[in-house]
Design a protein around this motif. Structure first.
Motif, PDB file in Angstrom:
ATOM      1  N   TYR A 542       0.849  -1.179   0.000  1.00 53.95           N
ATOM      2  CA  TYR A 542       0.000   0.000   0.000  1.00 53.95           C
ATOM      3  C   TYR A 542       0.891   1.237   0.000  1.00 53.95           C
ATOM      4  O   TYR A 542       1.940   1.270   0.665  1.00 53.95           O
ATOM      5  CB  TYR A 542      -0.912   0.017   1.228  1.00 53.95           C
ATOM      6  N   SER A 543       0.520   2.241  -0.747  1.00 53.24           N
ATOM      7  CA  SER A 543       1.319   3.461  -0.837  1.00 53.24           C
ATOM      8  C   SER A 543       1.541   4.043   0.557  1.00 53.24           C
ATOM      9  O   SER A 543       0.600   4.225   1.324  1.00 53.24           O
ATOM     10  CB  SER A 543       0.598   4.487  -1.721  1.00 53.24           C
ATOM     11  N   GLY A 544       2.798   4.283   0.873  1.00 51.67           N
ATOM     12  CA  GLY A 544       3.148   4.802   2.195  1.00 51.67           C
ATOM     13  C   GLY A 544       3.758   3.759   3.104  1.00 51.67           C
ATOM     14  O   GLY A 544       4.387   4.107   4.105  1.00 51.67           O
ATOM     15  N   GLN A 545       3.589   2.474   2.773  1.00 50.46           N
ATOM     16  CA  GLN A 545       4.219   1.428   3.571  1.00 50.46           C
ATOM     17  C   GLN A 545       5.712   1.364   3.257  1.00 50.46           C
ATOM     18  O   GLN A 545       6.148   1.746   2.169  1.00 50.46           O
ATOM     19  CB  GLN A 545       3.571   0.067   3.286  1.00 50.46           C
ATOM     20  N   ALA A 546       6.484   0.855   4.221  1.00 49.87           N
ATOM     21  CA  ALA A 546       7.940   0.820   4.056  1.00 49.87           C
ATOM     22  C   ALA A 546       8.410  -0.431   3.334  1.00 49.87           C
ATOM     23  O   ALA A 546       9.424  -0.408   2.639  1.00 49.87           O
ATOM     24  CB  ALA A 546       8.622   0.929   5.425  1.00 49.87           C
ATOM     25  N   PHE A 547       7.692  -1.540   3.504  1.00 49.43           N
ATOM     26  CA  PHE A 547       8.132  -2.792   2.899  1.00 49.43           C
ATOM     27  C   PHE A 547       6.972  -3.458   2.180  1.00 49.43           C
ATOM     28  O   PHE A 547       5.806  -3.212   2.476  1.00 49.43           O
ATOM     29  CB  PHE A 547       8.727  -3.725   3.955  1.00 49.43           C
ATOM     30  N   GLU A 548       7.323  -4.316   1.245  1.00 47.78           N
ATOM     31  CA  GLU A 548       6.342  -4.911   0.359  1.00 47.78           C
ATOM     32  C   GLU A 548       6.229  -6.413   0.590  1.00 47.78           C
ATOM     33  O   GLU A 548       7.050  -7.005   1.289  1.00 47.78           O
ATOM     34  CB  GLU A 548       6.745  -4.650  -1.102  1.00 47.78           C
ATOM     35  N   VAL A 586      -4.283   3.042  -2.155  1.00 52.76           N
ATOM     36  CA  VAL A 586      -3.630   2.965  -3.462  1.00 52.76           C
ATOM     37  C   VAL A 586      -2.542   1.903  -3.421  1.00 52.76           C
ATOM     38  O   VAL A 586      -1.747   1.833  -2.475  1.00 52.76           O
ATOM     39  CB  VAL A 586      -3.029   4.333  -3.853  1.00 52.76           C
ATOM     40  N   LEU A 587      -2.485   1.071  -4.447  1.00 49.56           N
ATOM     41  CA  LEU A 587      -1.498   0.003  -4.527  1.00 49.56           C
ATOM     42  C   LEU A 587      -0.251   0.496  -5.257  1.00 49.56           C
ATOM     43  O   LEU A 587      -0.339   1.154  -6.293  1.00 49.56           O
ATOM     44  CB  LEU A 587      -2.108  -1.188  -5.273  1.00 49.56           C
ATOM     45  N   GLU A 588       0.920   0.166  -4.685  1.00 49.34           N
ATOM     46  CA  GLU A 588       2.196   0.547  -5.284  1.00 49.34           C
ATOM     47  C   GLU A 588       2.982  -0.714  -5.645  1.00 49.34           C
ATOM     48  O   GLU A 588       3.189  -1.582  -4.794  1.00 49.34           O
ATOM     49  CB  GLU A 588       3.005   1.412  -4.317  1.00 49.34           C
ATOM     50  N   ILE A 589       3.397  -0.816  -6.897  1.00 50.58           N
ATOM     51  CA  ILE A 589       4.174  -1.970  -7.361  1.00 50.58           C
ATOM     52  C   ILE A 589       5.654  -1.607  -7.312  1.00 50.58           C
ATOM     53  O   ILE A 589       6.088  -0.639  -7.944  1.00 50.58           O
ATOM     54  CB  ILE A 589       3.766  -2.381  -8.780  1.00 50.58           C
ATOM     55  N   ILE A 590       6.418  -2.385  -6.561  1.00 54.14           N
ATOM     56  CA  ILE A 590       7.831  -2.077  -6.354  1.00 54.14           C
ATOM     57  C   ILE A 590       8.706  -2.871  -7.323  1.00 54.14           C
ATOM     58  O   ILE A 590       9.460  -2.304  -8.111  1.00 54.14           O
ATOM     59  CB  ILE A 590       8.254  -2.371  -4.903  1.00 54.14           C
ATOM     60  N   ASN A 591       8.631  -4.186  -7.296  1.00 54.16           N
ATOM     61  CA  ASN A 591       9.484  -5.029  -8.138  1.00 54.16           C
ATOM     62  C   ASN A 591       8.651  -6.014  -8.939  1.00 54.16           C
ATOM     63  O   ASN A 591       7.641  -6.540  -8.440  1.00 54.16           O
ATOM     64  CB  ASN A 591      10.486  -5.829  -7.285  1.00 54.16           C
ATOM     65  N   LEU A 592       9.082  -6.282 -10.151  1.00 58.78           N
ATOM     66  CA  LEU A 592       8.540  -7.367 -10.959  1.00 58.78           C
ATOM     67  C   LEU A 592       9.547  -8.511 -10.931  1.00 58.78           C
ATOM     68  O   LEU A 592      10.754  -8.286 -11.015  1.00 58.78           O
ATOM     69  CB  LEU A 592       8.313  -6.924 -12.406  1.00 58.78           C
ATOM     70  N   ARG A 593       9.046  -9.741 -10.806  1.00 56.27           N
ATOM     71  CA  ARG A 593       9.943 -10.893 -10.702  1.00 56.27           C
ATOM     72  C   ARG A 593       9.502 -11.998 -11.660  1.00 56.27           C
ATOM     73  O   ARG A 593       8.305 -12.250 -11.832  1.00 56.27           O
ATOM     74  CB  ARG A 593       9.947 -11.450  -9.266  1.00 56.27           C
TER      75      ARG A 593
END
Length: 684
Positions: A542-548, A586-593
């Motif tokens: 979630y946007s604003g979180q520190a880790f995914e 809001v969803l935040e996408i950090i890495n694609l694997r």
């Protein structure tokens, strides 16, 4: 007999394990020989000599897989090469600042680990990329040349390059590598973006430093290994196991040895998956107890669990690997009395040299000595009779412990085992609670030389459903290496909100990662594969979180142009893991694997003949555990038929380990040769 063998090797701290498989007949042969710490390849040569004595010729081995601990030991012992680091101007203290967190939050005297590269060998360069990878400040060649010259003058043998945001755009790091090759060709160079292009500069810099730090030692060992194999008559080129449970060719492993740090334990987990499937058991806690340490991992619904972050020797390792946790002592962990007068066992180990006192060289009372005095081990059949044990030496070593406790040596040995099991129980319980697993829904899968001796104690404590002991538990890591697939992990840091990404862009980026993985497989000497599979996932928050958290993806989610199905899947995953979700966030996408698995040919293991009733013991032996003496039946594992029952208390002996069955448990062999221990009350 046909001459077509596959060989898997795992070098542990105490023993070097070899498993050979006859391709046509399914015959499995396991060998244990003491590890030679000063020359690990010699331990392999000794094992090949033992195989030759059994009629298995080195020239008939056409497939060779090897798990190595050279990189791991180099890092833990801090015996790597002197290296330098080149970073973006203003980030010279990157390795020293780390994450500014105390290693032990409640211990104000704990300190951050010393970086592998001291500050005087860190050099800065004028350059800057923005967060999206665009060039803000071009690479200044004069400052780069000065940094390279400074690194060479410092006596460094190699240089790590880690620039800000290079995971988005590797252009400056690649220019630096090319420049080093031009003006300082004697310096090895590792660019962080080439090794693992993921966000978080400190972790990338530290992991790339580990890779270059251990690389010379690993490369020298690989050269020695290949020379020794040629001398012994093994003509095939070795494959090396990876931390992610897969294998790669030896050339790839030499370029990225950081991928091999957890290769031995990871191979054991892959072997455990194979054994659990053969027994029809889906949920398993693996318990790998060797001479130096004991490790566990979780297999859920028949699949191993993975992590994208580990720590080793205080260094962050930001690579996908099989999830593993240390849970206590190994067979070489020795007893000692603390300042308060309490008996402790481990974590220090006597290793393979001098080894436990019963080996005849050392004088410390190790857990193996306790097993021997309590009657669990046969001194004439340890490691298939290749290692003679001396009970009188064990009794002498345990004497001071017994004197302190006011007991006999045998009772002190029993106390040592209870202390070790209590430590393992406490640590295993913490792992299960952390992941929200109920151990009563899992079976304990025991392997390693000491696992089957100890597993029944641990299963009793955690109330596990059963204990699964595979046919060759002492060499299961070697068997896991033998049955492992080729595996490659690709990553791309995206760091965008879901509403800012078009579905076509996601599909394009995943396509590029898939192409990268397939190209890697094409470069491996992977003849005879039974196809390959691509697995897709993404790290989101979630946007604003520190880790995914990592979310597996299927084709349907990737085809969703609106993104609604993707968001719903994440909300559900978040709810399952943390007990709540926020559909309005809001969803935040950090890495694609993308993970590629190239499926190797799985050999057919011969089945065990069927039998009925109770197995016939070969003798009896007096044992002690929990403060009580028992008269235990002794069985030969090779004589057990499928369906036959072993009543506890019992000892089941085999060449690579010993199985202890408690008095309120029984064991039954299945068609795959697995020995499954259950409580007698369950059968009743």
């Amino acid at each position: 007999m046909t001459n077509s063998w596959r060989l898997g090797i795992d070098i542990g701290g105490t023993f070097t394990d070899l498993t050979v498989l006859n391709n046509e007949t399914g015959q499995l042969t396991g060998i244990k020989t003491p590890t030679v710490p000063s020359d690990p390849a010699q331990g392999i040569a000794n094992g090949l000599a033992l195989l030759k004595a059994q009629g298995i010729q080195p020239e008939d081995i056409h497939y060779f897989v090897h798990g190595t601990t050279i990189g791991l030991n180099t890092l833990l012992q801090r015996r790597g090469e002197e290296i330098a680091l080149i970073v973006t101007e203003g980030f010279r203290d990157l390795l020293n600042l780390q994450r500014l967190r105390l290693p032990i939050p409640y211990d104000f005297s704990s300190r951050l680990p010393e970086p592998l590269i001291p500050r005087e060998r860190v050099f800065t360069v004028k350059e800057r990329l923005t967060h999206d990878g665009s060039v803000h400040t071009p690479l200044d060649m004069q400052s780069l040349d000065e940094a390279i010259q400074g690194a060479a003058a410092s006596g460094a043998q190699g240089v790590v390059i880690c620039f800000l945001h290079s995971y988005k755009n590797p252009v400056h790091e690649q220019q630096a590598v090319n420049r080093i090759a031009e003006i300082a060709p004697g310096l090895a160079a590792n660019a962080s973006s080439s090794l693992w292009p993921q966000m978080r500069e400190y972790e990338r810099a530290a992991m790339t430093s580990v890779n270059l730090y251990i690389q010379p030692n690993v490369q020298r060992y690989f050269e020695t290994l290949q020379e020794r194999l040629q001398e012994e008559g093994v003509k095939t080129t070795p494959f090396i196991t990876q931390s992610n449970g897969g294998i790669m060719d030896i050339g790839t492993a030499a370029e990225a040895p950081v991928r091999t740090l957890f290769s031995g334990p990871a191979a054991g987990v892959i072997g455990a998956v194979h054994a659990a499937r053969s027994a029809g058991i889906g949920n398993v806690i693996t318990f790998d107890m060797g001479g130096t340490s004991a490790d566990i991992s979780i297999i859920e619904s028949g699949e191993p669990t993975f992590t994208h972050f580990n720590q080793l020797g205080g260094m962050p390792i930001m690579l996908p690997s099989v999830s593993m946790y240390s849970v206590g002592a190994g067979g070489g962990s020795y007893a000692w009395i603390d300042n308060g007068g309490l008996l402790k066992v481990g974590p220090e180990s006597v290793g393979s040299s001098p080894g436990p006192a019963c080996y005849g060289k050392g004088d410390r009372a190790a857990l193996t000595d306790a097993f021997l005095l309590c009657g669990y081990l046969n001194p004439d059949r340890f490691a298939a009779g290749n290692v003679q044990l001396y009970p009188e030496r064990s009794a002498e070593a345990i004497g001071p412990v017994a004197e302190h406790l006011g007991t006999s040596a045998r009772e002190a040995a029993d106390a040592m085992i209870r202390v070790a099991v209590a430590n393992m129980y406490a640590e295993l319980s913490a792992v299960m609670e952390q992941h929200g697993f109920d151990p009563r829904e899992f079976s304990l899968l025991a392997f390693g030389g000491g696992g089957p001796v100890t597993a029944n104690f641990l299963a009793e404590e955690i109330q596990a459903q059963s204990v699964l002991v595979p046919p060759s538990p002492g060499t299961l890591c070697a068997l896991g290496a033998l049955t492992a697939d080729f595996a490659y992990d690709a990553v791309l840091t995206l760091q965008k909100r879901l509403d800012e990404i078009q579905a076509e862009q996601l599909k394009k980026e995943y396509g590029l990662l898939a192409d990268q993985a397939l190209a890697w497989l094409d470069n491996q000497d992977a003849a005879g594969l039974e196809g390959s599979t691509l697995y897709y996932s993404m790290d989101a928050r979630y946007s604003g979180q520190a880790f995914e958290i990592e979310m597996p993806l299927d084709r349907q989610l990737l085809e969703d142009s609106s993104g609604e199905q993707l968001a719903s899947a994440f909300h559900e995953l978040h709810r399952r893991q943390y007990g709540h979700s926020d559909p309005a966030a809001v969803l935040e996408i950090i890495n694609l694997r993308v993970r590629l698995v190239g499926h190797t040919v799985k050999p057919v293991i011969s089945e065990v003949a069927e039998g009925t009733g109770h197995a016939l013991p070969t003798g009896k032996r007096s044992i002690i555990y929990g403060g009580t003496e028992y008269e235990a039946d002794v069985y030969a594992r090779r004589e057990l038929l499928a369906g036959q029952v072993v009543e506890g208390p019992a000892i089941v002996e085999q060449d690579d380990t010993t199985v202890l069955v408690l008095h309120n448990w029984y064991g039954e062999s299945d068609r795959s040769g697995n020995l499954i221990l259950k409580r007698k009350e369950v059968r009743a």
